[in-house]
Motif scaffolding. Structure first.
Motif, PDB file in Angstrom:
ATOM      1  N   SER A 180       0.860  -1.176   0.000  1.00 55.28           N
ATOM      2  CA  SER A 180       0.000   0.000   0.000  1.00 55.28           C
ATOM      3  C   SER A 180       0.902   1.234   0.000  1.00 55.28           C
ATOM      4  O   SER A 180       1.288   1.737   1.053  1.00 55.28           O
ATOM      5  CB  SER A 180      -0.891  -0.046   1.262  1.00 55.28           C
ATOM      6  OG  SER A 180      -1.730   1.066   1.328  1.00 55.28           O
ATOM      7  N   ILE A 181       1.250   1.680  -1.206  1.00 56.06           N
ATOM      8  CA  ILE A 181       2.295   2.698  -1.344  1.00 56.06           C
ATOM      9  C   ILE A 181       1.697   4.092  -1.176  1.00 56.06           C
ATOM     10  O   ILE A 181       0.796   4.503  -1.924  1.00 56.06           O
ATOM     11  CB  ILE A 181       3.007   2.568  -2.697  1.00 56.06           C
ATOM     12  CG1 ILE A 181       3.631   1.173  -2.829  1.00 56.06           C
ATOM     13  CG2 ILE A 181       4.068   3.660  -2.834  1.00 56.06           C
ATOM     14  CD1 ILE A 181       4.648   0.827  -1.762  1.00 56.06           C
ATOM     15  N   HIS A 182       2.210   4.795  -0.177  1.00 57.82           N
ATOM     16  CA  HIS A 182       1.683   6.104   0.227  1.00 57.82           C
ATOM     17  C   HIS A 182       2.744   7.175   0.013  1.00 57.82           C
ATOM     18  O   HIS A 182       3.923   6.959   0.277  1.00 57.82           O
ATOM     19  CB  HIS A 182       1.287   6.053   1.709  1.00 57.82           C
ATOM     20  CG  HIS A 182       0.883   7.375   2.271  1.00 57.82           C
ATOM     21  ND1 HIS A 182      -0.215   8.075   1.819  1.00 57.82           N
ATOM     22  CD2 HIS A 182       1.430   8.125   3.269  1.00 57.82           C
ATOM     23  CE1 HIS A 182      -0.328   9.202   2.504  1.00 57.82           C
ATOM     24  NE2 HIS A 182       0.658   9.259   3.387  1.00 57.82           N
ATOM     25  N   MET A 183       2.294   8.343  -0.473  1.00 53.99           N
ATOM     26  CA  MET A 183       3.193   9.467  -0.686  1.00 53.99           C
ATOM     27  C   MET A 183       2.785  10.637   0.201  1.00 53.99           C
ATOM     28  O   MET A 183       1.602  10.963   0.309  1.00 53.99           O
ATOM     29  CB  MET A 183       3.164   9.899  -2.158  1.00 53.99           C
ATOM     30  CG  MET A 183       4.029  11.113  -2.452  1.00 53.99           C
ATOM     31  SD  MET A 183       4.011  11.532  -4.202  1.00 53.99           S
ATOM     32  CE  MET A 183       4.947  10.171  -4.867  1.00 53.99           C
ATOM     33  N   HIS A 184       3.750  11.273   0.823  1.00 57.08           N
ATOM     34  CA  HIS A 184       3.505  12.441   1.663  1.00 57.08           C
ATOM     35  C   HIS A 184       3.518  13.719   0.825  1.00 57.08           C
ATOM     36  O   HIS A 184       4.232  13.812  -0.169  1.00 57.08           O
ATOM     37  CB  HIS A 184       4.587  12.553   2.732  1.00 57.08           C
ATOM     38  CG  HIS A 184       4.539  11.492   3.781  1.00 57.08           C
ATOM     39  ND1 HIS A 184       4.984  11.697   5.071  1.00 57.08           N
ATOM     40  CD2 HIS A 184       4.095  10.204   3.751  1.00 57.08           C
ATOM     41  CE1 HIS A 184       4.830  10.592   5.781  1.00 57.08           C
ATOM     42  NE2 HIS A 184       4.304   9.668   4.997  1.00 57.08           N
ATOM     43  N   GLY A 185       2.731  14.670   1.233  1.00 57.18           N
ATOM     44  CA  GLY A 185       2.849  16.018   0.706  1.00 57.18           C
ATOM     45  C   GLY A 185       2.209  16.288  -0.638  1.00 57.18           C
ATOM     46  O   GLY A 185       2.153  17.433  -1.079  1.00 57.18           O
TER      47      GLY A 185
END
Length: 246
Positions: A180-185
């Motif tokens: 579950s690839i999550h990106m910040h910002g």
């Protein structure tokens, strides 16, 4: 302390080299087997003649140790694909044999381009403390999760400029786990799978994308927020990676 393992790979690297070609190209890929056992190569997601599909006992005989086989086909697609063994998969893939295959479109839209294009291969390993060889018998409890065979802080940063249009191609050849690839910002849109492009009308904004094992997902975003932003698997055991706080 850093953990380094003895792995199997392609051309001396894990993952193997990212193969970049163009839609419509005719390609020949010569595989020489230097393993102590038989081997066949599968071109994951490609629409090619079945004789080139790499299924031992169905489309070809195994390549014996010391043997060679030439895979040759014309590329009828564009997108993000993968390559991996299709014999003794749990051993050979758990030991690191996998790679990305990027097929660029023959005629990309004149009014559309990306400024930065990255590829990330997701994988998982069982490495017992004090050993240097992954355990290919593991089916549940993987204790090292990697992006391009590295874990933070050894991973390479994805360096962009403010305002860049960025494509990130994510492939998952983990033995058992989805990620579950999550990106910040930032938010992004999922623009393609290994089945093809997703029509613009079907794309929607996300900050997290599920990448099932055996799949690829292309995401695109505009990097409009300066800073050092994390991108990670949001499955918490995967995020902490051996329960480490680094």
């Amino acid at each position: 302390a850093a953990v380094t393992v003895d792995a199997w790979g392609f051309n001396g690297s894990v993952p193997g080299p990212t193969i970049e070609v163009v839609e419509g190209d005719r390609v020949r890929l010569i595989v020489e087997n230097r393993l102590p056992e038989g081997f066949s190569m599968h071109w994951h997601g490609l629409e090619i003649p079945f004789e080139m599909d790499g299924m031992p006992g169905i489309s070809q005989d195994l390549i014996p140790p010391g043997g060679r086989f030439a895979y040759e086909f014309t590329l009828r697609q564009h997108g993000t694909f993968m390559y991996h063994p299709h014999h003794d998969e749990m051993t050979q893939m758990a030991m690191g044999m996998m790679g990305m295959l990027v097929i660029h479109p023959r005629r990309p839209p004149a009014d559309y381009k990306v400024d930065r294009d990255f590829a990330i291969m997701l994988s998982e390993w069982r490495i017992e403390p004090g050993t240097m060889r992954p355990d290919p018998n593991e089916m549940v409890d993987f204790n090292v999760l990697t992006m391009n065979a590295k874990s933070f802080p050894a991973t390479a940063p994805l360096v962009c400029k403010t305002g860049d249009r960025v494509r990130i191609r994510i492939g998952n050849l983990s033995s058992m786990s989805h990620h579950s690839i999550h990106m910040h910002g930032h938010y992004f849109k999922v623009v393609a799978t290994d089945g093809g492009n997703i029509p613009v009308s079907a794309q929607w904004p996300e900050t997290t994308v599920i990448v099932p094992t055996g799949s690829t997902r292309d995401i695109e975003l505009v990097t409009d927020a300066p800073g050092d932003w994390a991108i990670h698997c949001h499955m918490l055991h995967h995020a902490m990676n051996q329960m480490g706080h680094g």
